[in-house]
Design a protein around this motif. Structure first.
Motif, short mmCIF file in Angstrom:
data_model
loop_
_atom_site.label_atom_id
_atom_site.label_comp_id
_atom_site.label_asym_id
_atom_site.label_seq_id
_atom_site.Cartn_x
_atom_site.Cartn_y
_atom_site.Cartn_z
N ALA B 52 -34.39 -124.27 9.20
CA ALA B 52 -35.35 -124.40 10.30
C ALA B 52 -35.95 -125.81 10.31
O ALA B 52 -36.09 -126.43 11.36
N LEU B 55 -33.45 -127.92 11.82
CA LEU B 55 -33.35 -127.72 13.27
C LEU B 55 -34.45 -128.49 14.01
O LEU B 55 -34.27 -128.89 15.15
N MET B 56 -35.61 -128.66 13.35
CA MET B 56 -36.73 -129.33 14.01
C MET B 56 -36.74 -130.83 13.73
O MET B 56 -37.62 -131.54 14.20
N ARG B 63 -30.00 -132.43 12.32
CA ARG B 63 -30.14 -131.30 13.23
C ARG B 63 -28.78 -130.63 13.51
O ARG B 63 -28.67 -129.42 13.53
N ARG B 67 -27.74 -126.74 13.17
CA ARG B 67 -27.44 -125.99 14.39
C ARG B 67 -26.09 -125.28 14.25
O ARG B 67 -25.92 -124.13 14.61
N ALA B 118 -33.73 -118.68 10.09
CA ALA B 118 -33.98 -120.07 10.51
C ALA B 118 -34.49 -120.09 11.95
O ALA B 118 -35.45 -120.80 12.27
N GLU B 119 -33.86 -119.31 12.81
CA GLU B 119 -34.29 -119.27 14.21
C GLU B 119 -35.69 -118.66 14.34
O GLU B 119 -36.48 -119.08 15.17
N ARG B 122 -38.08 -121.39 13.18
CA ARG B 122 -38.14 -122.47 14.16
C ARG B 122 -38.97 -122.06 15.36
O ARG B 122 -39.90 -122.75 15.76
N GLN B 126 -42.51 -123.75 16.22
CA GLN B 126 -42.55 -124.54 17.44
C GLN B 126 -43.47 -123.92 18.48
O GLN B 126 -43.86 -124.58 19.44
#
Ligand SMILES: Nc1ncnc2c1ncn2[C@@H]1O[C@H](COP(=O)(O)OP(=O)(O)O)[C@@H](O)[C@H]1O
Ligand SMILES: [Mg+2]
Lengths: 255, 264
Positions: B52, B55-56, B63, B67, B118-119, B122, B126
């Motif tokens: 995560a 990803l950010m 990234r 991903r 992770a999603e 994130r 976020q």
């Protein structure tokens, strides 16, 4: 005699802010065009203008929430735009109040205020709590210390946000449409706190649509349009005898 | 007619067989299921947090691989990943856990869950409004202090319900390790039930295992739903009594805990 002392006193203390040829672009849109503006210490400067004219951006350049592409912003003698300046220390000298309050949702009113007192000002817990209590009381929120933002009205939340900023004992206060998100009946309370603050000689930059507030509390009023500073004058002249046609049109549209 | 019903009943609800299987299910299967789920979730959380953060990241080179990890592991059938990791690693000579199928099983499910978690991380972090960060930075808090005292407390609260929901999926997901062939003492609930079902030519043991799964997952699901509802609605109509305030106010508790960690 008395009027003279009150109008002179504020200018002799309080930290001034200077915008010196400030330019800012977002991508290809130019949002601030070569802004030069003196904000005298101990006075209130109101910034008015249509939506999208760059008022928020100008305000946010003051504490570098936005970074100007060119030009300098001075807080007293400190160059805010200097990359090597300790920006956290500079920001701690400036209080900011947002349109959307931006309180920390899972902290009580008291804890919203003590966080920066403890982490930035390094106050011990009891001293921070004491100071927070005092400031909450001064904005009329005594007894609501343990409420969460979600348990407060918009007006109360905004007053917590003001208390949070004031508790840091800032030299300058920035207000970005502080009453625009409030129900009409709650606007008054917030404006009267801001008016008191102006009367106490705090340096303030106030972005607002409340023309009456600008007329009564401001030392000078500034008109922004399409990122340009079009007109700047004392409130009587600004509202009574506006020079530029754009300001005339703007004023007749909003009043 | 009656015999037909009898046969259906015997196939699924042979009480003798259920009675025979239950003790093993409870003694061996349940602890293994829960242990595997916890191990896999711990791995999943660690992987999830790291991915995560990737990803950010503002750097494409960081990234992009993160991903890809998420897209690939969420895009593959779980059974395929479990085989590839659980059987593949030992076969390929990457014997992290020696002969212990258990370790590979937990790793396989953990890596898989890491992609989903992770999603969740994130999205949760976020979702913390930009205004909160700006207020904190405006007060003079540093970037790290802002993450620790403002973004983290809010993000963690938003992440916990979906994370618990994911844990429920992990509990069910443990059944997949049956494929890897566990020794008798390592078997989780599905494996025990399936083995017993084959020997007795009746599906009743599977029904018994199913009931145990439901006994765990259904209450947990309802608990998570209630939790999420409270988190969503709590802002507007939360009680204003000061008793509830202090009881639910753990932002400062969390600060204290973190502060202790920070200062050793
Ligand atoms: N972060 C941003 N990225 C891109 N454009 C922006 C951003 N912030 C503001 N703008 C644009 O800059 C212009 C001025 O915005 P703003 O300073 O918010 O105006 P005002 O406060 O006077 O309404 C607008 O056209 C707005 O769309
Ligand atoms: Mg604005």
């Amino acid at each position: 005699m008395t009027t003279q002392t009150t109008s002179q006193a504020p200018t002799t203390h309080g930290t001034p802010v200077t915008f010196d040829h400030v330019n800012k672009r977002f991508g290809r849109t130019r949002v601030l065009h070569d802004i030069c503006l003196e904000v005298p210490g101990g006075q209130t400067t109101c910034v008015v203008g249509p939506s999208g004219s760059g008022k928020s951006t100008l305000l946010r350049c003051t504490n570098r929430l936005e970074e100007p592409d060119e030009g300098r912003v001075l807080l007293g003698d400190t160059d805010v735009t200097d990359r090597s300046a300790d920006i956290d220390a500079v920001r701690a000298r400036i209080g900011m109040v947002f349109q959307t309050f931006n309180l920390f949702p899972y902290r009580t009113a008291l804890d919203n205020i003590t966080l920066a007192l403890r982490r930035v000002r390094k106050l011990p817990a009891d001293e921070a709590a004491e100071r927070a209590r005092t400031h909450l009381a001064s904005v009329g929120l005594a007894g609501l210390e343990h409420r969460r933002p979600g348990q407060l009205s918009g007006g109360q939340q905004q007053r917590v946000a003001i208390a949070r900023a004031l508790a840091m004992e800032p030299e300058v206060m920035l207000f970005d449409e502080a009453t625009s998100a409030l129900d009409p009946e709650l606007v008054k309370g917030v404006l009267s706190i801001m008016r008191d603050l102006a009367g106490q000689g705090m340096t303030m930059i106030v972005v607002t649509h409340e023309m009456r507030f600008a007329q009564e509390a401001a030392g000078q009023v500034v008109f922004l349009d399409h990122g340009r500073l079009i007109e700047k004058a004392a409130p009587d002249k600004f509202f009574g005898a506006p020079e530029s046609p754009r300001l005339q049109a703007f004023l007749s549209a909003v009043t | 007619m009656f015999e037909g019903l009898q046969r259906v009943w015997e196939t699924f609800f042979n009480l003798d067989l259920i009675g025979q299987t239950l003790p093993t299910l409870l003694r061996v299967g349940l602890p293994n299921t829960l242990l595997l789920a916890v191990l896999a979730s711990v791995i999943g959380v660690v992987v999830g947090v790291v991915i995560a953060a990737g990803l950010m990241s503002s750097k494409v080179a960081v990234r992009l691989p993160c991903r890809m990890y998420v897209d690939v592991l969420r895009g593959l059938p779980h059974i395929l990943t479990v085989y590839l990791v659980g059987q593949g690693l030992p076969l390929a000579g990457i014997t992290l856990f020696g002969e212990s199928t258990y370790g590979y099983a937990a790793l396989a499910i953990g890596l898989l869950e890491g992609a989903y978690m992770a999603e969740i991380f994130r999205a949760g972090f976020q979702s913390v409004e930009k205004g909160q960060t700006e207020a904190a930075r405006g007060l003079g808090l540093s970037h790290l202090e802002t993450l620790r005292f403002v973004v983290f407390p809010t993000g963690a609260r938003r992440v916990l319900p979906p994370l618990t929901g994911q844990f429920i999926l992990v509990i069910k997901g443990t059944a997949l390790v049956y494929l890897l062939g566990l020794t008798a003492g390592q078997r989780e609930m599905f494996a025990i039930a399936q083995d017993t079902a084959i020997v007795n030519a009746s599906l009743s043991p599977l029904v018994a295992a199913g009931l145990l799964f439901l006994a765990i997952t259904v209450p947990l699901t309802y608990a998570v739903n209630a939790w999420e509802r409270r988190l969503r609605d709590g802002r507007k109509d939360a009680p204003t009594g000061s008793a509830t305030d202090s009881a639910t106010d753990s932002a400062t508790d969390m600060d204290r805990a973190l502060a202790h960690q920070g200062t050793g």
